[in-house]
Design a protein around this motif. Structure first.
Motif, mmCIF file in Angstrom:
data_model
loop_
_atom_site.group_PDB
_atom_site.id
_atom_site.type_symbol
_atom_site.label_atom_id
_atom_site.label_comp_id
_atom_site.label_asym_id
_atom_site.label_seq_id
_atom_site.Cartn_x
_atom_site.Cartn_y
_atom_site.Cartn_z
ATOM 1 N N ASP A 27 0.806 -1.221 0.000
ATOM 2 C CA ASP A 27 0.000 0.000 0.000
ATOM 3 C C ASP A 27 0.836 1.266 0.000
ATOM 4 O O ASP A 27 0.374 2.324 -0.396
ATOM 5 N N LEU A 28 2.065 1.145 0.500
ATOM 6 C CA LEU A 28 2.897 2.338 0.603
ATOM 7 C C LEU A 28 3.150 2.928 -0.777
ATOM 8 O O LEU A 28 3.488 2.213 -1.706
ATOM 9 N N PRO A 29 2.984 4.233 -0.904
ATOM 10 C CA PRO A 29 3.353 4.855 -2.175
ATOM 11 C C PRO A 29 4.863 4.717 -2.374
ATOM 12 O O PRO A 29 5.617 4.784 -1.414
ATOM 13 N N VAL A 30 5.259 4.514 -3.617
ATOM 14 C CA VAL A 30 6.677 4.314 -3.910
ATOM 15 C C VAL A 30 7.245 5.582 -4.523
ATOM 16 O O VAL A 30 6.619 6.197 -5.393
ATOM 17 N N GLU A 31 8.400 5.983 -4.034
ATOM 18 C CA GLU A 31 9.055 7.112 -4.699
ATOM 19 C C GLU A 31 10.560 6.892 -4.778
ATOM 20 O O GLU A 31 11.125 6.170 -3.969
ATOM 21 N N ASN A 32 11.177 7.504 -5.780
ATOM 22 C CA ASN A 32 12.625 7.433 -5.911
ATOM 23 C C ASN A 32 13.252 8.572 -5.138
ATOM 24 O O ASN A 32 12.847 9.723 -5.275
ATOM 25 N N ALA A 33 14.265 8.232 -4.329
ATOM 26 C CA ALA A 33 14.933 9.271 -3.548
ATOM 27 C C ALA A 33 15.707 10.201 -4.474
ATOM 28 O O ALA A 33 16.320 9.766 -5.432
ATOM 29 N N VAL A 34 15.626 11.500 -4.178
ATOM 30 C CA VAL A 34 16.461 12.488 -4.869
ATOM 31 C C VAL A 34 17.778 12.534 -4.102
ATOM 32 O O VAL A 34 17.786 12.794 -2.902
#
Ligand code: CU
Length: 471
Positions: A27-34
């Motif tokens: 369920d966690l939204p996925v994002e790429n770290a900057v």
């Protein structure tokens, strides 16, 4: 029968909890770290919920600059020293990929002090050249953490540049500031002396003796001086995320001319102290400092173990512009130099030859690294201690006379005894400045005699060479 029923219930329970667990993660939204190179910091995490943050970090072994004319084979997280800055939020699930470039000669891994687990991730991230590893952790603890390579010999991997910072932002965020910067101190050990040119091998002997050849901010001497200084405007709040990669030395971090309004001791989350002059940053540790800049000028970042700053490279700059937003070193000043430098038609002719390099840039850098710590960033000096170079009648009288070689002498041999500058007496000691080539001396003298309202003909390498013969 009873036992079987019991087992059944247990199995069911486990499956349900497993299911719900997997479901939660999914369920966690996925994002790429900057990720950012120093002195930049990734943007503030503004979300109010947890996420799965994917971090991709690549190890590379690269030849780079340690100081002017000094090269070194750095082992890096992300291509530069220090390693790239990682920013996540407390409670985030971090999916960490460590790649090791195929050109690497050695395997590497990563130990993040923010990780709760064996080796801080080191045991799961040992990666051969041309391979990529993955491990996942939950950022349980907020704070500013060092990460480093922990492959044997650990000291050598760290000494070659394998460290960086990861900020785990507290769930409730941090007080907002206008500018954030990433500053990481570390020590280097080379076979050659400080300033010895060429590609310098790592010295295990000096490293074990903790006899640092270089102590630097952000990976090299001069990485934060001159036009690489970090900047702010009067009235702004500045935050430094400060790390110390070591491998050996503890830093006494200080900004000359500033008081830290707030210090988050050792990179922790409790506001432990206010109004601090110098704060300790342990090897493998960090600190966060906040301060408001109230006046314009150049503020010098140092390790206040002061020989490290003035003799080993631990010196950076924060340039604060005032309301008038004056640009200190503009292209126009170069024009000024050509025009005003032409004191006589003859010298005008000499000036007309196109310079083989940008001596003004070079002079600015040389000034920042060799003179500014005493004569101050704008050449204004310190009353009673260091005479001003800006609009110095003493300096300008010599610069426009036949005795210009006296200035070469001051730089190379130093100056002692009573002198009078702009009506004020000084009786102090300027020690000789070493490690400068003839061209360097010419450039720095040209710079100081043509900045901050000063103006004089340009010093040439030839002139310095000739002057040296009569010293
Ligand atoms: Cu390594």
């Amino acid at each position: 029968m009873k036992v079987r029923f019991f087992l059944c219930v247990v199995t069911l329970c486990i499956s349900i909890s497993l299911l719900s667990c997997t479901k939660n993660e999914k369920d966690l939204p996925v994002e790429n770290a900057v990720l950012t190179h120093a002195p930049d910091v990734p943007p503030v995490v503004t979300r109010k919920h947890s996420a799965k943050v994917v971090v991709n970090l690549e190890v590379r072994e690269v030849v780079g600059t340690l100081a002017d004319g000094v090269e070194y084979t750095f082992w890096t997280f992300g291509g530069k020293v220090p390693g790239k800055f990682v920013r996540v939020r407390e409670g985030d699930t971090v999916e960490f990929y460590l790649a090791n470039h195929s050109s690497s000669k050695l395997p590497h891994n990563i130990d993040l002090h923010a990780v709760t687990g064996p080796g801080g991730g080191a045991t799961s991230s040992f990666t051969a050249p041309g391979h990529k590893s993955r491990f996942t952790f939950t950022a349980i603890n907020a704070g500013l953490y060092v990460y480093h390579c922990a492959t044997a010999p650990v000291g050598m991997h760290v000494a070659n540049g394998m460290y960086g910072l990861i900020l785990v932002q507290p769930k409730d965020g941090m007080p907002p500031v206008d500018r954030e910067y990433y500053v990481m101190q570390s020590d280097f050990y080379t076979e050659g002396e400080y300033g010895a040119k060429g590609l310098q091998p790592f010295s295990m002997k000096k490293a074990i003796a903790e006899d640092a050849t270089y102590v630097v901010f952000n990976g090299s001497v001069g990485s934060m001086t001159g036009d690489k200084a970090v900047t702010a405007k009067v009235g702004e709040r500045v935050r430094f995320y400060v790390g110390n990669g070591g491998p050996n030395l503890v830093s006494s971090f200080h900004v000359i001319g500033e008081v830290f309004d707030k210090v988050y001791f050792e990179g922790g989350t409790k506001l432990a102290q206010e109004n601090v002059q110098t704060t300790m940053v342990p090897a493998g540790g960090s600190t966060i400092v906040d301060f408001k800049v109230d006046v314009p000028g150049t503020f010098i970042l140092v390790d206040h173990s002061i020989f490290r700053a003035f003799n080993k490279g631990a010196l950076g700059m924060l340039k604060v512009a005032g309301d008038e937003n004056k640009v200190i070193y503009s292209g126009k000043e170069v024009d000024e130099l050509y025009i005003e430098g032409a004191a006589s038609p003859e010298s005008h002719k000499k000036e007309a030859a196109p310079p083989t390099k940008d001596f003004r840039k070079s002079g600015e850098r040389l000034f920042a690294n060799n003179c500014a710590m005493c004569h101050q960033g704008e050449g204004q000096g310190l009353p009673g201690v260091f005479p001003p170079l800006a609009k110095s009648d003493y300096l300008m009288k010599i610069a426009q006379s036949k005795d210009r070689k006296e200035l070469v002498k001051i730089v190379l041999k130093g100056l002692t005894g009573k002198i009078k500058v702009n009506g004020q007496e000084y009786n102090n000691v300027m020690t000789p400045i070493s490690g400068l080539s003839d061209a360097d001396v010419a450039d720095v003298l040209t710079y100081v005699t043509n900045s901050w309202g000063n103006s004089a003909p340009r010093f040439t390498e030839e002139e310095v060479k000739t002057a040296k013969q009569s010293l």
